[in-house]
Design a protein around this motif. Structure first.
Motif, short mmCIF file in Angstrom:
data_model
loop_
_atom_site.label_atom_id
_atom_site.label_comp_id
_atom_site.label_asym_id
_atom_site.label_seq_id
_atom_site.Cartn_x
_atom_site.Cartn_y
_atom_site.Cartn_z
N VAL A 47 0.89 -1.16 0.00
CA VAL A 47 0.00 0.00 0.00
C VAL A 47 0.92 1.20 0.00
O VAL A 47 1.81 1.31 0.84
CB VAL A 47 -0.91 0.02 1.25
CG1 VAL A 47 -1.76 1.27 1.27
CG2 VAL A 47 -1.78 -1.22 1.30
N CYS A 48 0.71 2.11 -0.95
CA CYS A 48 1.59 3.27 -1.03
C CYS A 48 0.84 4.51 -1.50
O CYS A 48 -0.19 4.42 -2.15
CB CYS A 48 2.77 2.99 -1.95
SG CYS A 48 2.30 2.47 -3.60
N ALA A 49 1.40 5.65 -1.14
CA ALA A 49 0.85 6.93 -1.59
C ALA A 49 1.00 7.01 -3.11
O ALA A 49 2.00 6.56 -3.66
CB ALA A 49 1.58 8.07 -0.91
N SER A 50 -0.01 7.58 -3.75
CA SER A 50 0.03 7.65 -5.21
C SER A 50 -0.64 8.92 -5.71
O SER A 50 -1.81 9.17 -5.44
CB SER A 50 -0.70 6.44 -5.81
OG SER A 50 -0.75 6.53 -7.21
N SER A 51 0.10 9.71 -6.45
CA SER A 51 -0.47 10.92 -7.02
C SER A 51 -1.12 10.66 -8.38
O SER A 51 -1.92 11.45 -8.85
CB SER A 51 0.60 12.01 -7.15
OG SER A 51 1.68 11.54 -7.93
N GLY A 88 2.39 10.15 7.23
CA GLY A 88 2.94 9.06 8.03
C GLY A 88 4.44 9.08 7.98
O GLY A 88 5.05 9.83 7.21
N ALA A 89 5.05 8.23 8.78
CA ALA A 89 6.50 8.13 8.80
C ALA A 89 7.02 7.60 7.47
O ALA A 89 8.12 7.91 7.05
CB ALA A 89 6.95 7.22 9.94
N SER A 90 6.20 6.81 6.80
CA SER A 90 6.57 6.23 5.51
C SER A 90 5.40 6.37 4.55
O SER A 90 4.25 6.42 4.97
CB SER A 90 6.91 4.75 5.70
OG SER A 90 7.10 4.13 4.46
N ASN A 91 5.68 6.42 3.28
CA ASN A 91 4.63 6.49 2.27
C ASN A 91 4.35 5.13 1.63
O ASN A 91 3.62 5.04 0.65
CB ASN A 91 4.98 7.51 1.18
CG ASN A 91 4.95 8.92 1.72
OD1 ASN A 91 4.22 9.22 2.65
ND2 ASN A 91 5.77 9.78 1.16
N THR A 92 4.98 4.10 2.17
CA THR A 92 4.79 2.74 1.66
C THR A 92 4.71 1.75 2.82
O THR A 92 5.51 1.81 3.74
CB THR A 92 5.96 2.33 0.74
OG1 THR A 92 6.06 3.27 -0.33
CG2 THR A 92 5.74 0.94 0.16
N LEU A 93 3.71 0.87 2.76
CA LEU A 93 3.56 -0.21 3.73
C LEU A 93 3.44 -1.51 2.96
O LEU A 93 2.76 -1.56 1.94
CB LEU A 93 2.30 -0.02 4.56
CG LEU A 93 2.16 1.26 5.36
CD1 LEU A 93 0.75 1.39 5.90
CD2 LEU A 93 3.15 1.24 6.51
N THR A 94 4.08 -2.55 3.44
CA THR A 94 3.98 -3.85 2.79
C THR A 94 3.52 -4.88 3.80
O THR A 94 4.18 -5.13 4.80
CB THR A 94 5.32 -4.28 2.17
OG1 THR A 94 5.72 -3.29 1.22
CG2 THR A 94 5.18 -5.62 1.47
N ALA A 102 6.52 -5.12 8.71
CA ALA A 102 7.90 -5.18 9.18
C ALA A 102 8.06 -4.46 10.52
O ALA A 102 8.86 -4.87 11.36
CB ALA A 102 8.84 -4.57 8.15
N ALA A 103 7.29 -3.39 10.73
CA ALA A 103 7.37 -2.62 11.97
C ALA A 103 6.06 -1.89 12.21
O ALA A 103 5.31 -1.61 11.28
CB ALA A 103 8.52 -1.61 11.88
N ALA A 104 5.82 -1.56 13.46
CA ALA A 104 4.65 -0.76 13.80
C ALA A 104 4.86 0.65 13.27
O ALA A 104 5.98 1.14 13.19
CB ALA A 104 4.46 -0.74 15.31
N THR A 105 3.77 1.31 12.89
CA THR A 105 3.85 2.67 12.37
C THR A 105 2.54 3.39 12.64
O THR A 105 1.60 2.81 13.18
CB THR A 105 4.22 2.66 10.87
OG1 THR A 105 4.51 4.00 10.45
CG2 THR A 105 3.09 2.09 10.03
N SER A 106 2.47 4.63 12.25
CA SER A 106 1.23 5.39 12.42
C SER A 106 1.08 6.40 11.30
O SER A 106 2.05 6.79 10.66
CB SER A 106 1.20 6.08 13.79
OG SER A 106 2.28 6.98 13.89
#
Length: 138
Positions: A47-51, A88-94, A102-106
């Motif tokens: 899941v990732c940010a997409s313009s 978010g801390a990252s623009n991609t989650l897998t 891989a790690a907890a995030t928000s």
């Protein structure tokens, strides 16, 4: 005039709160679906940010998001309502095939009112997503 002076500010707050809630629920549902797809398909789901609503090209989540299995597009999350910031801390989650991350995030959902009205989507390392009130914007 008295009714208008009382009603208009309250209506504006209602509209802004609904935008935050709608954007939070849309993102939360999208993440929960991605986890479910990873487990169902027994494959990694990104899941990732997409313009451009087709690939991982976004620098922030409010521009929209895509759900991918490899290079195959599964689902698109349209851009957030005007004035809503999703960061978010990252623009991609897998999500792995077992539904874990891989790690907890928000991810925070804010608007022009700042931290007082913000919401937070928390993702645990086991992939579970939940939302709640928050007092900061990322």
């Amino acid at each position: 005039a008295i009714v208008a002076s009382i009603g208009i500010p309250n209506y504006r707050t209602l509209v802004l709160n609904n935008r935050i809630t709608s954007s939070t629920n849309g993102m939360l549902g999208f993440l929960q679906l991605a986890r479910s797809e990873a487990v169902t398909r027994r494959a990694s789901i990104t899941v990732c940010a997409s313009s451009n609503q087709a690939s991982c090209t976004g620098s922030n989540w409010e521009a929209g998001a895509v759900m991918l299995q490899g290079a195959t597009l599964i689902k698109v999350l349209p851009p957030a309502s005007n004035g809503v910031q999703i960061r978010g801390a990252s623009n991609t989650l897998t999500y792995r095939s077992d539904g874990t991350l891989a790690a907890a995030t928000s991810i925070s959902v804010c608007d022009s009112r700042g931290a007082d009205s913000s919401r937070l989507i928390s993702l645990t390392f086991i992939g579970q997503a939940s939302s709640g009130a928050h007092n900061a914007c990322l």
